[in-house]
Design a protein around this motif. Structure first.
Motif, mmCIF file in Angstrom:
data_model
loop_
_atom_site.group_PDB
_atom_site.id
_atom_site.type_symbol
_atom_site.label_atom_id
_atom_site.label_comp_id
_atom_site.label_asym_id
_atom_site.label_seq_id
_atom_site.Cartn_x
_atom_site.Cartn_y
_atom_site.Cartn_z
ATOM 1 N N TYR A 79 0.850 -1.333 -0.063
ATOM 2 C CA TYR A 79 -0.013 -0.026 0.089
ATOM 3 C C TYR A 79 0.981 1.248 -0.149
ATOM 4 O O TYR A 79 1.741 1.425 0.779
ATOM 5 C CB TYR A 79 -0.908 -0.147 1.297
ATOM 6 N N ALA A 125 -0.771 4.471 -1.013
ATOM 7 C CA ALA A 125 -1.321 5.912 -1.182
ATOM 8 C C ALA A 125 -1.332 6.777 -0.186
ATOM 9 O O ALA A 125 -1.431 7.976 -0.341
ATOM 10 C CB ALA A 125 -2.966 5.470 -1.373
ATOM 11 N N THR A 131 -8.018 4.013 -3.908
ATOM 12 C CA THR A 131 -7.265 3.750 -5.198
ATOM 13 C C THR A 131 -8.291 2.319 -5.654
ATOM 14 O O THR A 131 -9.234 1.902 -5.158
ATOM 15 C CB THR A 131 -5.934 3.304 -4.764
ATOM 16 N N GLU A 132 -7.699 2.137 -6.823
ATOM 17 C CA GLU A 132 -8.401 0.741 -7.372
ATOM 18 C C GLU A 132 -8.532 -0.446 -6.656
ATOM 19 O O GLU A 132 -9.441 -1.255 -6.726
ATOM 20 C CB GLU A 132 -7.746 0.614 -9.033
ATOM 21 N N GLU A 133 -7.443 -0.317 -5.942
ATOM 22 C CA GLU A 133 -7.454 -1.366 -4.964
ATOM 23 C C GLU A 133 -7.495 -1.504 -3.408
ATOM 24 O O GLU A 133 -7.713 -2.458 -2.722
ATOM 25 C CB GLU A 133 -5.787 -2.324 -5.189
ATOM 26 N N HIS A 134 -7.658 -0.234 -2.963
ATOM 27 C CA HIS A 134 -7.924 -0.071 -1.651
ATOM 28 C C HIS A 134 -8.839 1.059 -1.144
ATOM 29 O O HIS A 134 -8.823 2.020 -1.986
ATOM 30 C CB HIS A 134 -6.499 0.587 -1.055
#
Ligand SMILES: C[S@@+](CC[C@H](N)C(=O)[O-])C[C@H]1O[C@@H](n2cnc3c(N)ncnc32)[C@H](O)[C@@H]1O
Length: 251
Positions: free
Chosen positions: A24, A26, A238-241
């Motif tokens: 991670y 971000a 974000t796209e993942e989190h």
């Protein structure tokens, strides 16, 4: 002729932690900006609470700050200490955030990334942490706590779609971790992951429980510990989190 020793094998707990938390990024810009501001033109003295294997502590140390990394898991702290070798300014400390006494000058900044404050238990345990943090901060120092308040529920066992797994290959062995259930209750959020290592015949489940707390409530708890709530900040999704709110209080 020097012979370099093979890298020591990582404990399994560190592999899972790296896979599930270590990628991670971000939030790193926010912690770095807060450290720069807290240092007032000099390297800041930062306390990283629940530092894990060093994702944030090492980034801040690389930016020139001096970081005390408080972590209760000896394997994660061992990995952090190893990764900090040759990097000045990182002090790993094994201990529990819900009551600690550290030597040295007070901190300019205390960071609690990645919803770690929601792992401490309920308001009583958070109060113990907040009082300990307050006692270690210089006047006007900032305490910044990332929290998550909204998560979508799903349950693979009930046929719901799940996020795709995080995967890594180490020494030819593939490790995969995938969230399979998120359950939001009145006071808690439970997150269950399935961890698999097919080559080793491993398939296990790991569950964590986050306490539900919002920015206003955490601000009130901080005020009871003698800290002054400021305007919250945010880390975008974000796209993942998912995104986080970042509660900001001052000593
Ligand atoms: C979500 S991880 C975050 C790790 C790291 N700060 C990061 O952002 O990558 C939470 C960490 O907090 C640690 N932790 C949880 N409860 C703790 C406590 N009471 N005292 C100290 N560390 C704790 C866990 O062992 C874990 O390493």
């Amino acid at each position: 002729v020097g012979v370099s020793a093979p890298a020591p094998a990582l404990p399994r707990s560190v592999i899972w932690h790296d896979l599930e938390c270590g990628r991670y990024g971000a939030d790193l810009g926010l912690w770095t900006r807060l450290a720069t501001a807290a240092g007032r033109g000099k390297p800041a003295r930062v306390l990283d609470v629940g530092a894990g294997a060093g994702r944030v502590a090492l980034a801040l140390a690389r930016a020139g700050h001096s970081v005390t990394a408080l972590e209760r898991d000896p394997e994660l702290l061992g990995a952090l200490a190893q990764r900090a070798e040759g990097l000045p300014g990182v002090e790993p400390v094994l201990g529990d955030a819900r009551g600690f006494a550290l030597k040295g000058p007070p901190f300019d900044l205390c960071v609690v990334p990645m919803q770690t404050v929601q792992l401490f238990g309920g308001s009583r345990e958070r109060g113990r942490f907040l009082r300990s943090a307050q006692a270690h901060m210089r006047p006007d120092a900032v305490l910044a706590l990332a929290i998550v308040t909204q998560l979508d529920e799903f349950d693979r066992a009930a046929g719901d779609a799940t996020p795709s797994p995080d995967m890594v290959v180490i020494d030819g062995v593939r490790y995969a971790s995938r969230p399979v259930r998120v359950e939001v209750a009145q006071r808690t959020i439970e997150i269950e992951r399935e961890r698999t290592v097919p080559a080793l015949g491993v398939r296990e489940h790991d569950a964590i429980t986050l306490a539900r707390v919002d920015a206003a409530g955490l601000g009130r708890e901080a005020a009871r510990a003698g800290l002054r709530p400021q305007r919250p900040l945010a880390v975008p999704a974000t796209e993942e989190h998912v995104g986080s709110e970042v509660v900001i209080v001052r000593a």
